[in-house]
Motif scaffolding. Structure first.
Motif, PDB file in Angstrom:
ATOM      1  N   ALA A  90     115.469  -1.283  74.428  1.00 23.33           N
ATOM      2  CA  ALA A  90     114.753  -0.030  74.672  1.00 23.33           C
ATOM      3  C   ALA A  90     115.694   1.083  75.143  1.00 23.33           C
ATOM      4  O   ALA A  90     115.339   2.253  75.094  1.00 23.33           O
ATOM      5  N   GLY A  91     116.900   0.695  75.602  1.00 21.34           N
ATOM      6  CA  GLY A  91     117.798   1.685  76.171  1.00 21.34           C
ATOM      7  C   GLY A  91     119.081   1.926  75.414  1.00 21.34           C
ATOM      8  O   GLY A  91     119.821   2.855  75.724  1.00 21.34           O
ATOM      9  N   LEU A  92     119.361   1.075  74.422  1.00 25.64           N
ATOM     10  CA  LEU A  92     120.563   1.252  73.621  1.00 25.64           C
ATOM     11  C   LEU A  92     120.166   1.409  72.160  1.00 25.64           C
ATOM     12  O   LEU A  92     119.261   0.714  71.680  1.00 25.64           O
ATOM     13  N   ARG A  93     120.836   2.305  71.478  1.00 26.67           N
ATOM     14  CA  ARG A  93     120.567   2.476  70.046  1.00 26.67           C
ATOM     15  C   ARG A  93     120.928   1.197  69.294  1.00 26.67           C
ATOM     16  O   ARG A  93     121.808   0.438  69.699  1.00 26.67           O
ATOM     17  N   GLY A  94     120.265   0.975  68.184  1.00 30.11           N
ATOM     18  CA  GLY A  94     120.492  -0.212  67.377  1.00 30.11           C
ATOM     19  C   GLY A  94     121.919  -0.347  66.915  1.00 30.11           C
ATOM     20  O   GLY A  94     122.466  -1.460  66.881  1.00 30.11           O
ATOM     21  N   ASP A  95     122.560   0.763  66.554  1.00 33.18           N
ATOM     22  CA  ASP A  95     123.947   0.680  66.089  1.00 33.18           C
ATOM     23  C   ASP A  95     124.892   0.234  67.196  1.00 33.18           C
ATOM     24  O   ASP A  95     125.904  -0.406  66.934  1.00 33.18           O
ATOM     25  N   VAL A  96     124.540   0.518  68.432  1.00 33.00           N
ATOM     26  CA  VAL A  96     125.349   0.065  69.574  1.00 33.00           C
ATOM     27  C   VAL A  96     125.148  -1.437  69.774  1.00 33.00           C
ATOM     28  O   VAL A  96     126.121  -2.181  69.921  1.00 33.00           O
ATOM     29  N   LEU A  97     123.893  -1.883  69.746  1.00 32.77           N
ATOM     30  CA  LEU A  97     123.620  -3.311  69.911  1.00 32.77           C
ATOM     31  C   LEU A  97     124.214  -4.133  68.766  1.00 32.77           C
ATOM     32  O   LEU A  97     124.638  -5.270  68.981  1.00 32.77           O
ATOM     33  N   ASP A  98     124.256  -3.570  67.566  1.00 36.39           N
ATOM     34  CA  ASP A  98     124.822  -4.282  66.426  1.00 36.39           C
ATOM     35  C   ASP A  98     126.297  -4.622  66.625  1.00 36.39           C
ATOM     36  O   ASP A  98     126.804  -5.589  66.066  1.00 36.39           O
ATOM     37  N   LYS A  99     126.990  -3.827  67.420  1.00 38.98           N
ATOM     38  CA  LYS A  99     128.419  -4.043  67.659  1.00 38.98           C
ATOM     39  C   LYS A  99     128.686  -5.059  68.768  1.00 38.98           C
ATOM     40  O   LYS A  99     129.817  -5.488  68.952  1.00 38.98           O
ATOM     41  N   ALA A 100     127.641  -5.430  69.526  1.00 37.18           N
ATOM     42  CA  ALA A 100     127.809  -6.349  70.650  1.00 37.18           C
ATOM     43  C   ALA A 100     127.984  -7.775  70.163  1.00 37.18           C
ATOM     44  O   ALA A 100     127.416  -8.177  69.144  1.00 37.18           O
ATOM     45  N   GLN A 101     128.758  -8.541  70.909  1.00 42.21           N
ATOM     46  CA  GLN A 101     128.892  -9.970  70.642  1.00 42.21           C
ATOM     47  C   GLN A 101     127.587 -10.630  71.048  1.00 42.21           C
ATOM     48  O   GLN A 101     127.103 -10.456  72.155  1.00 42.21           O
ATOM     49  N   ARG A 102     126.984 -11.405  70.155  1.00 40.05           N
ATOM     50  CA  ARG A 102     125.713 -12.083  70.438  1.00 40.05           C
ATOM     51  C   ARG A 102     125.958 -13.361  71.211  1.00 40.05           C
ATOM     52  O   ARG A 102     126.873 -14.121  70.903  1.00 40.05           O
ATOM     53  N   LEU A 103     125.128 -13.585  72.190  1.00 45.91           N
ATOM     54  CA  LEU A 103     125.221 -14.822  72.994  1.00 45.91           C
ATOM     55  C   LEU A 103     124.174 -15.813  72.543  1.00 45.91           C
ATOM     56  O   LEU A 103     123.184 -15.486  71.994  1.00 45.91           O
TER      57      LEU A 103
END
Length: 74
Positions: free
Chosen positions: A61-74
């Motif tokens: 809800a607080g980060l744009r999707g393109d930002v989350l897409d760059k994160a390492q998934r746990l």
């Protein structure tokens, strides 16, 4: 700088600096509410007061999707 994202918990973590040495205790500045009314931030600081990381709750809800897409998934 490095970001991880746990989709099940909907939490992201941005690491700004290397972890503190084992003898140093990190402190947290807890629960900063954002204007969207959902996302909360927790700031981690080392024993000298330097900001070392940011935890983001309700990250989707607080980060744009393109930002989350760059994160390492746990």
């Amino acid at each position: 700088m490095h970001m991880t994202y746990d989709g099940e918990a909907d939490a992201a973590y941005i690491t700004l600096a290397e972890e503190s040495a084992p003898s140093e205790s990190a402190q947290q500045v807890a629960f900063i509410d954002t204007p969207n009314g959902q996302t909360q931030l927790i700031l981690d600081v080392d024993s000298e007061g330097y900001l070392i990381g940011i935890e983001i709750l309700a990250a989707s809800a607080g980060l744009r999707g393109d930002v989350l897409d760059k994160a390492q998934r746990l």
